[in-house]
Design an enzyme around this catalytic site. Structure first.
Site, PDB file in Angstrom:
ATOM      1  N   ARG A  93      -3.105  52.274  39.109  1.00 36.82           N
ATOM      2  CA  ARG A  93      -4.491  51.952  38.729  1.00 36.82           C
ATOM      3  C   ARG A  93      -5.045  53.207  38.045  1.00 36.82           C
ATOM      4  O   ARG A  93      -5.016  54.286  38.630  1.00 36.82           O
ATOM      5  CB  ARG A  93      -5.333  51.641  39.969  1.00 36.82           C
ATOM      6  CG  ARG A  93      -6.825  51.504  39.659  1.00 36.82           C
ATOM      7  CD  ARG A  93      -7.703  51.701  40.898  1.00 36.82           C
ATOM      8  NE  ARG A  93      -7.423  50.737  41.943  1.00 36.82           N
ATOM      9  CZ  ARG A  93      -7.772  50.942  43.221  1.00 36.82           C
ATOM     10  NH1 ARG A  93      -8.398  52.051  43.597  1.00 36.82           N
ATOM     11  NH2 ARG A  93      -7.497  50.034  44.128  1.00 36.82           N
TER      12      ARG A  93
ATOM     13  N   ASP B 141      -5.950  54.437  47.211  1.00 34.14           N
ATOM     14  CA  ASP B 141      -6.983  55.119  46.423  1.00 34.14           C
ATOM     15  C   ASP B 141      -6.653  56.610  46.299  1.00 34.14           C
ATOM     16  O   ASP B 141      -5.986  57.178  47.169  1.00 34.14           O
ATOM     17  CB  ASP B 141      -8.354  55.004  47.111  1.00 34.14           C
ATOM     18  CG  ASP B 141      -8.917  53.587  47.061  1.00 34.14           C
ATOM     19  OD1 ASP B 141      -8.314  52.712  46.411  1.00 34.14           O
ATOM     20  OD2 ASP B 141      -9.979  53.366  47.677  1.00 34.14           O
TER      21      ASP B 141
HETATM   22  C1  LIG Z   1     -11.385  49.145  40.816  1.00 32.86           C
HETATM   23  C2  LIG Z   1     -11.755  50.589  40.828  1.00 32.86           C
HETATM   24  C3  LIG Z   1     -11.141  51.439  41.733  1.00 32.86           C
HETATM   25  C4  LIG Z   1     -11.453  52.801  41.744  1.00 32.86           C
HETATM   26  N1  LIG Z   1     -10.747  53.641  42.562  1.00 32.86           N
HETATM   27  C5  LIG Z   1     -10.966  54.972  42.479  1.00 32.86           C
HETATM   28  C6  LIG Z   1     -10.160  55.910  43.199  1.00 32.86           C
HETATM   29  O1  LIG Z   1      -9.229  55.537  43.916  1.00 32.86           O
HETATM   30  N2  LIG Z   1     -10.448  57.228  43.072  1.00 32.86           N
HETATM   31  C7  LIG Z   1     -11.454  57.690  42.274  1.00 32.86           C
HETATM   32  O2  LIG Z   1     -11.656  58.906  42.168  1.00 32.86           O
HETATM   33  N3  LIG Z   1     -12.262  56.829  41.612  1.00 32.86           N
HETATM   34  C8  LIG Z   1     -12.041  55.496  41.692  1.00 32.86           C
HETATM   35  N4  LIG Z   1     -12.828  54.632  40.971  1.00 32.86           N
HETATM   36  C9  LIG Z   1     -14.085  55.119  40.371  1.00 32.86           C
HETATM   37  C10 LIG Z   1     -13.876  55.679  38.979  1.00 32.86           C
HETATM   38  O3  LIG Z   1     -13.136  56.875  39.046  1.00 32.86           O
HETATM   39  C11 LIG Z   1     -15.219  55.965  38.294  1.00 32.86           C
HETATM   40  O4  LIG Z   1     -15.946  56.903  39.029  1.00 32.86           O
HETATM   41  C12 LIG Z   1     -16.093  54.736  38.100  1.00 32.86           C
HETATM   42  O5  LIG Z   1     -15.334  53.599  37.837  1.00 32.86           O
HETATM   43  C13 LIG Z   1     -17.052  54.927  36.913  1.00 32.86           C
HETATM   44  O6  LIG Z   1     -16.309  55.128  35.742  1.00 32.86           O
HETATM   45  P1  LIG Z   1     -16.238  54.076  34.529  1.00 32.86           P
HETATM   46  O7  LIG Z   1     -14.817  54.014  34.081  1.00 32.86           O
HETATM   47  O8  LIG Z   1     -16.829  52.788  34.927  1.00 32.86           O
HETATM   48  O9  LIG Z   1     -17.003  54.792  33.350  1.00 32.86           O
HETATM   49  P2  LIG Z   1     -18.454  55.450  33.234  1.00 32.86           P
HETATM   50  O10 LIG Z   1     -18.441  56.210  31.948  1.00 32.86           O
HETATM   51  O11 LIG Z   1     -18.845  56.166  34.464  1.00 32.86           O
HETATM   52  O12 LIG Z   1     -19.395  54.193  33.101  1.00 32.86           O
HETATM   53  C14 LIG Z   1     -19.334  53.296  31.998  1.00 32.86           C
HETATM   54  C15 LIG Z   1     -20.411  52.249  32.170  1.00 32.86           C
HETATM   55  O13 LIG Z   1     -20.127  51.450  33.326  1.00 32.86           O
HETATM   56  C16 LIG Z   1     -21.317  51.142  34.054  1.00 32.86           C
HETATM   57  N5  LIG Z   1     -21.232  51.840  35.364  1.00 32.86           N
HETATM   58  C17 LIG Z   1     -20.309  52.726  35.760  1.00 32.86           C
HETATM   59  N6  LIG Z   1     -20.531  53.122  37.029  1.00 32.86           N
HETATM   60  C18 LIG Z   1     -21.635  52.471  37.433  1.00 32.86           C
HETATM   61  C19 LIG Z   1     -22.385  52.448  38.632  1.00 32.86           C
HETATM   62  N7  LIG Z   1     -22.040  53.188  39.688  1.00 32.86           N
HETATM   63  N8  LIG Z   1     -23.475  51.651  38.696  1.00 32.86           N
HETATM   64  C20 LIG Z   1     -23.842  50.880  37.648  1.00 32.86           C
HETATM   65  N9  LIG Z   1     -23.181  50.860  36.482  1.00 32.86           N
HETATM   66  C21 LIG Z   1     -22.103  51.644  36.355  1.00 32.86           C
HETATM   67  C22 LIG Z   1     -22.452  51.658  33.199  1.00 32.86           C
HETATM   68  O14 LIG Z   1     -22.830  50.626  32.350  1.00 32.86           O
HETATM   69  C23 LIG Z   1     -21.819  52.812  32.438  1.00 32.86           C
HETATM   70  O15 LIG Z   1     -22.474  53.104  31.252  1.00 32.86           O
HETATM   71  C24 LIG Z   1     -12.486  53.287  40.899  1.00 32.86           C
HETATM   72  C25 LIG Z   1     -13.097  52.434  39.993  1.00 32.86           C
HETATM   73  C26 LIG Z   1     -12.745  51.119  39.926  1.00 32.86           C
HETATM   74  C27 LIG Z   1     -13.389  50.239  38.905  1.00 32.86           C
END
Ligand SMILES: Cc1cc2nc3c(=O)[nH]c(=O)nc-3n(C[C@H](O)[C@H](O)[C@H](O)COP(=O)(O)OP(=O)(O)OC[C@H]3O[C@@H](n4cnc5c(N)ncnc54)[C@H](O)[C@@H]3O)c2cc1C
Length: 286
Positions: A163, A112
């Site tokens: 990722r 991560d």
């Molecule tokens: C498999 C995976 C691994 C990850 N690893 C890392 C990492 O190593 N380092 C890091 O900094 N970040 C990590 N993240 C988190 C990532 O950076 C984002 O903060 C997170 O995924 C929200 O971004 P989004 O792309 O879903 O878009 P967003 O614009 O935040 O969300 C899009 C839509 O997704 C849904 N959604 C998003 N988040 C949520 C929530 N918390 N609860 C409910 N619905 C939600 C909603 O419908 C929202 O409108 C990871 C995410 C995933 C999926």
């Protein structure tokens, strides 16, 4: 707070449970539903190298269980959980044993990405692990950082799987795009770069607009379904998860377990303020 009796009620939507068995139970269910998994033993910024060694032991046990149950799963770790705040060398030494175990069972350790204070050190460790055991580590790149395109080009040159996520930490505008629109635009640009030139990238997002753009690009460029995977977090957008799997795409869910849930949980709340209201209602109802 992390061990209080109401904690399970608070966290159950995002966290599999407190024990390894809970995490493995979720992986088994996912596997039955045609999904891959990555297991995250919650924890970060440990307070001593002894605690870092305990994290390593917990992850070795997790890999053993994954192997015993023959699950299509990897593990996801944070380097500050393996002692990065104390020494880069000690941290690397802790992670090597884990990657060796993952390599022996044909799995992979996903590293991560934490706040930008750690980016250089994290990428150095990932690169050296790839040199030692090619194909058994994955790096994470955050689309909100200005530096990410250069990092992706460097990682792709070394055939390191990436990722791609948007990024979950509070970063100053000196290092990261401050606005959502800019982050989303950079995500799409980097996603296409990875799909076209990367090594088995993971598109990690729940953003439906972005997923639809990925699907369009994959179709237009005729990219085979076994050359990439989607990734999402346990408990988020289950409808979209089912849709992707139903259409025959690979999807890996990130499944956290353990007691140290507080920072992870707070990041999930911060991403979607509506979660706070949803949780408050559930707590009042129960
Ligand atoms: C498999 C995976 C691994 C990850 N690893 C890392 C990492 O190593 N380092 C890091 O900094 N970040 C990590 N993240 C988190 C990532 O950076 C984002 O903060 C997170 O995924 C929200 O971004 P989004 O792309 O879903 O878009 P967003 O614009 O935040 O969300 C899009 C839509 O997704 C849904 N959604 C998003 N988040 C949520 C929530 N918390 N609860 C409910 N619905 C939600 C909603 O419908 C929202 O409108 C990871 C995410 C995933 C999926």
């Amino acid at each position: 707070m992390e061990r209080s009796p109401i904690s399970r009620k608070l966290t159950s939507r995002f966290v599999a449970g407190s024990a390894l068995d809970d995490g493995v139970g979720v992986l088994k269910k996912l596997s039955g539903d045609g999904m891959l998994g990555t297991l995250d033993f919650l924890g970060e910024n440990v307070k001593s190298l002894e605690e870092a060694a305990q994290s390593r032991e917990a992850y070795l046990a997790a890999l053993d269980e994954i192997s015993r149950a023959q699950l299509p799963a990897t593990v996801s770790i944070k380097l500050t959980q393996f002692g990065l705040d104390f020494s880069e060398e000690a941290c690397r030494a802790n992670v090597v044993g884990l990657v060796e175990r993952a390599a022996a069972m044909g799995s992979r350790v996903e590293i991560d990405m934490e706040s930008s204070d750690y980016t250089d050190r994290t990428l150095r460790i990932v690169s050296s692990l790839q040199e030692q055991m090619p194909g058994h580590v994955r790096a994470v790149i955050q689309a909100y950082l200005y530096r990410s395109e250069a990092d992706i080009r460097m990682l792709s040159g070394r055939k390191i799987p990436v990722r791609l996520c948007k990024g979950a930490y509070h970063e100053p505008s000196t290092v990261a795009y401050p606005g959502k629109a800019e982050v989303d635009a950079n995500y799409v640009k980097l996603m296409k770069l990875l799909l076209d030139e990367g090594t088995y990238p993971a598109i990690a997002s729940h953003d439906e607009k972005i997923i639809r753009q990925a699907l369009r690009h994959i179709q237009e460029q005729n990219i085979a379904r076994d050359r990439f995977e989607f990734q999402m977090l346990y408990g988020i957008r289950r409808d979209l998860q089912r849709e992707l799997v139903g259409e025959g795409f690979r999807l890996r869910l990130y499944v956290p377990y353990g007691n140290a849930w507080y920072p992870y949980f707070m990041r999930r709340l911060a991403e979607r303020p509506a979660n706070v209201i949803f949780l408050a209602k559930n707590l009042l109802r129960s």
